[in-house]
Design a protein around this motif. Sequence first.
Motif, mmCIF file in Angstrom:
data_model
loop_
_atom_site.group_PDB
_atom_site.id
_atom_site.type_symbol
_atom_site.label_atom_id
_atom_site.label_comp_id
_atom_site.label_asym_id
_atom_site.label_seq_id
_atom_site.Cartn_x
_atom_site.Cartn_y
_atom_site.Cartn_z
ATOM 1 N N PRO A 63 0.824 -1.217 0.000
ATOM 2 C CA PRO A 63 0.000 0.000 0.000
ATOM 3 C C PRO A 63 0.859 1.269 0.000
ATOM 4 O O PRO A 63 1.882 1.344 0.680
ATOM 5 C CB PRO A 63 -0.795 -0.128 1.302
ATOM 6 C CG PRO A 63 -0.819 -1.594 1.590
ATOM 7 C CD PRO A 63 0.497 -2.119 1.108
ATOM 8 N N ASP A 64 0.411 2.245 -0.773
ATOM 9 C CA ASP A 64 1.098 3.528 -0.894
ATOM 10 C C ASP A 64 2.542 3.349 -1.348
ATOM 11 O O ASP A 64 3.417 4.148 -1.072
ATOM 12 C CB ASP A 64 1.074 4.314 0.427
ATOM 13 C CG ASP A 64 1.385 5.796 0.194
ATOM 14 O OD1 ASP A 64 1.001 6.298 -0.864
ATOM 15 O OD2 ASP A 64 2.015 6.415 1.054
ATOM 16 N N GLY A 65 2.786 2.271 -2.020
ATOM 17 C CA GLY A 65 4.123 1.997 -2.527
ATOM 18 C C GLY A 65 4.002 1.018 -3.671
ATOM 19 O O GLY A 65 2.941 0.833 -4.237
ATOM 20 N N TYR A 66 5.102 0.368 -3.994
ATOM 21 C CA TYR A 66 5.087 -0.414 -5.215
ATOM 22 C C TYR A 66 5.657 -1.818 -5.070
ATOM 23 O O TYR A 66 5.727 -2.538 -6.040
ATOM 24 C CB TYR A 66 5.823 0.361 -6.307
ATOM 25 C CG TYR A 66 5.026 1.543 -6.782
ATOM 26 C CD1 TYR A 66 4.344 1.489 -7.968
ATOM 27 C CD2 TYR A 66 4.910 2.687 -6.007
ATOM 28 C CE1 TYR A 66 3.587 2.548 -8.401
ATOM 29 C CE2 TYR A 66 4.162 3.756 -6.423
ATOM 30 C CZ TYR A 66 3.493 3.690 -7.629
ATOM 31 O OH TYR A 66 2.739 4.747 -8.046
ATOM 32 N N GLY A 67 6.017 -2.221 -3.886
ATOM 33 C CA GLY A 67 6.614 -3.539 -3.751
ATOM 34 C C GLY A 67 8.069 -3.520 -4.168
ATOM 35 O O GLY A 67 8.644 -2.492 -4.516
ATOM 36 N N GLN A 68 8.687 -4.716 -4.140
ATOM 37 C CA GLN A 68 10.102 -4.829 -4.486
ATOM 38 C C GLN A 68 10.948 -3.824 -3.709
ATOM 39 O O GLN A 68 11.803 -3.141 -4.262
ATOM 40 C CB GLN A 68 10.305 -4.614 -5.975
ATOM 41 C CG GLN A 68 9.905 -5.798 -6.848
ATOM 42 C CD GLN A 68 10.967 -6.152 -7.849
ATOM 43 O OE1 GLN A 68 11.511 -7.249 -7.816
ATOM 44 N NE2 GLN A 68 11.293 -5.249 -8.722
ATOM 45 N N ALA A 69 10.681 -3.706 -2.428
ATOM 46 C CA ALA A 69 11.310 -2.658 -1.624
ATOM 47 C C ALA A 69 12.267 -3.246 -0.588
ATOM 48 O O ALA A 69 12.147 -4.402 -0.175
ATOM 49 C CB ALA A 69 10.245 -1.830 -0.915
ATOM 50 N N LEU A 70 13.195 -2.412 -0.187
ATOM 51 C CA LEU A 70 14.072 -2.722 0.938
ATOM 52 C C LEU A 70 14.148 -1.480 1.821
ATOM 53 O O LEU A 70 14.488 -0.393 1.344
ATOM 54 C CB LEU A 70 15.470 -3.115 0.454
ATOM 55 C CG LEU A 70 16.571 -3.183 1.536
ATOM 56 C CD1 LEU A 70 16.226 -4.205 2.594
ATOM 57 C CD2 LEU A 70 17.924 -3.498 0.902
ATOM 58 N N LEU A 71 13.810 -1.641 3.086
ATOM 59 C CA LEU A 71 13.992 -0.585 4.078
ATOM 60 C C LEU A 71 15.033 -1.059 5.079
ATOM 61 O O LEU A 71 14.889 -2.127 5.680
ATOM 62 C CB LEU A 71 12.680 -0.281 4.795
ATOM 63 C CG LEU A 71 12.792 0.680 5.987
ATOM 64 C CD1 LEU A 71 13.203 2.073 5.522
ATOM 65 C CD2 LEU A 71 11.486 0.732 6.773
ATOM 66 N N TYR A 72 16.087 -0.282 5.233
ATOM 67 C CA TYR A 72 17.120 -0.605 6.213
ATOM 68 C C TYR A 72 17.295 0.592 7.131
ATOM 69 O O TYR A 72 17.554 1.714 6.674
ATOM 70 C CB TYR A 72 18.439 -0.931 5.521
ATOM 71 C CG TYR A 72 19.556 -1.275 6.482
ATOM 72 C CD1 TYR A 72 19.633 -2.536 7.056
ATOM 73 C CD2 TYR A 72 20.521 -0.336 6.826
ATOM 74 C CE1 TYR A 72 20.656 -2.860 7.949
ATOM 75 C CE2 TYR A 72 21.542 -0.640 7.705
ATOM 76 C CZ TYR A 72 21.600 -1.908 8.271
ATOM 77 O OH TYR A 72 22.600 -2.226 9.149
ATOM 78 N N ILE A 73 17.148 0.370 8.432
ATOM 79 C CA ILE A 73 17.338 1.415 9.438
ATOM 80 C C ILE A 73 18.689 1.188 10.101
ATOM 81 O O ILE A 73 18.921 0.154 10.741
ATOM 82 C CB ILE A 73 16.203 1.396 10.474
ATOM 83 C CG1 ILE A 73 14.843 1.559 9.769
ATOM 84 C CG2 ILE A 73 16.399 2.505 11.507
ATOM 85 C CD1 ILE A 73 13.649 1.427 10.697
#
Length: 785
Positions: free
Chosen positions: A292-302
Amino acid sequence: MELSAVFYKAWDAFNTYETHVPAPYLRLDRGFPAGQRYQLTVSRLGFYMLFINGKDVTKGLLAPYISNPDDLVYFDRYDVTDLVAGQPVSTIGLLLGNGMQNAPGGAIWDFGIARFRNAPCFAVLLTATGADGTETTVDLGAEFKAHPSPILFDDLRSGCFYDANLELPGWDRPGFDDADWTPVRRADQPRGEFRICTADPIKVREELRPVAVRPARMDDRYNHSKKMQLKTQYAFNKLGQEGILFDFGVNTAGICRLRIDGEPGQQIYIQFCEQMTQDGRPSYWNSGCFYPDGYGQALLYICKGEKDEVFEPVFCYYGCRYAMVFGLTPAQAKPETLTFLAAGTDLQVRGGFRCSDEIMNTLVRMVQTSDRANFFYFPTDCPHREKNGWTGDAAVSAEHMLLTLTPDASYREWLRNICKAQRPDGNLPGIIPTGGWGFAWGNGPAWDNVLSELCWQLYRLRDDLAPARDCADALLHYLAFLSVRRDADGLIDFGLGDWLQPGKGAGDPIAPVRLTSSIMSLYIAGKSAALFDALGYAAHRQFAQTLYDGLRAAIRAEYIDFTSMTVRPRCQTAQAMCLYYGVFDRAERPQAAKVLEAIIHDAGDHLDCGMLGLRVIFHVLSDCGLGALACRMITRTDYPSYGMFVRRGMTSLPEDFLPDEDADTPNSLNHHFFGDIESWMIQRVAGLRVNPCGKSPADFEICPDFLETLTFAEAFYDAPCGRVFVRWERTAQDVTLRIEAPDAATGRITLPAGWVFSAEPERSTDGADRIPLAAGTYTCRRRTK
């Protein structure tokens, strides 16, 4: 060896878009006395990683397999003796991912409402074998304790979110204090059949450094986020925003390695994509919406704020050429920050082709790239978007994949899933595994052909009849399903057809579904009859043969104009399929071939087929002495052609043929179902034909086509009897033909019409010169009379 039927889970909650539930860490400590052999059998409904005393021993990425757990539950077995024996205390650690057990990113195919959707669960069985061979088994599941891991969210299609500040150093080693960890709880026993996974594992095969790193702005013309509007913890819509583009030079699939000197709490967001617009903007136009509110195929690193932080995402994979990275400082925007790890099922090279034409060589590399990027335990349709096992795609690619790679074990394992997915009435879904989607749309004979095609090609090319034996009931069941779907004229009129014919979109090809589905049903019945005959199943064979004969007669009566030998409607796919699949009698073929040639000339010598026509048309042309026309159709660089892909700088095969003005609105840019051109090059240009008469995989016909546009061509194939190599090279007046083959290989060498062996007397009985197959070097010349 025993498999545990007792499953456990860390907690009842499972990950959703609205509520992110971290992946669980699991650990236990125990002693392993010396003098015994220790094996662990591990299952996970989804994915797992296994650690022994801090060492990652997992067989590969996305272990153990991708399946519907209501059909099949997979286990992996590990010998851990060298890691634990004699240690006073050893630690077994598990990290669990959602996988197919919980796949919200697959909601469009009903995986979000699948009956099996649940929290991650697992089973671990320890088998200790003493020196005298006595086995003792212990179910270890109840001994594990759980704790949330830094993996905040994971989904096969959406990606992975990770907070390095939540890491627990040493959690998978002895001596770690797990006093605040919670005991696991018993889970329901899975409904599927238990088995050890025999498919080849998924491995990283190559590390790709970026070929370019530059600032870029994400294309903002296509907003998919409106398709899925849910309240989520993170919002990632980066349309129109500027980031740092990493270009890895090839459109492939795998994971990445992020290496960064981060600031505490710094968020690095990576959006992977395969498309670049003609004006130089990375685009997510063709990737769909899987978050949701994005497109998939994502990486979030904190980041945790340490020097040289390194992270590789888990429990997902990405299809891409480009990575748009947001949140980097100028000093961090350097090539060393991101490396792409190209991955896929661990397939070895079995065959290949090379020639003097660089367009053809480039196309071969594109086929190989797409084949590997779209093989994660089984053939998939696109690594950047769906990641589904579309059956039609796999059916048209089976021959060329078996000629060039080693998918045998993976095909056999997937066939078990195909049989399990079959409904009581014999119907098959269009994607496998499925949670129930694909029976009402997305299937049909051209897609369901995968069941018989994998069995047939494994038998024909690899002398492996076991899959056909294992699938015999499913094959017969499907033939019965087809028999009751015939209409009043004896034809089959359901399912998908000649998918993505140029200029015709996905669902409106010139060749009607009633024709193509009837032809593919004919092909299924014919192959099944041959397989049943090889198995000695006489009654099965007779049923299949009767269905074949009835379908052939019905197709001929309804669709062939015998005055001109033209298939109605007059189009490339209809004419080529009837020639390839034996609808025409032998005496009718020469005139039918002339009609096909005229249809092609009417199209300006351009291809005008979708996936069903393109699977056969070039082989048909070569059979009819028109290999030069086939080569011209493939290698020309204007629309529509394969050479057009090369001209545009593509590095993998796309899903459709689009004119230049529509290049910014493609479907997938990484599909394998147009890859049969490599098979055509191996078998028809180099002339290395495997088992052409259905006798034996050790029988070959070497029948090269000395195309005037080439100065040489060569191919090799590792057959069960050994490697066969063919190379022809043009000299001033003659052609030198070199053949390497094992002694066990049988067959013949056949020269093109108009050519003879210089050392042999000319033969002219049918216009071709033939001799028995033997390794050696031959000089070939044009016929003088």
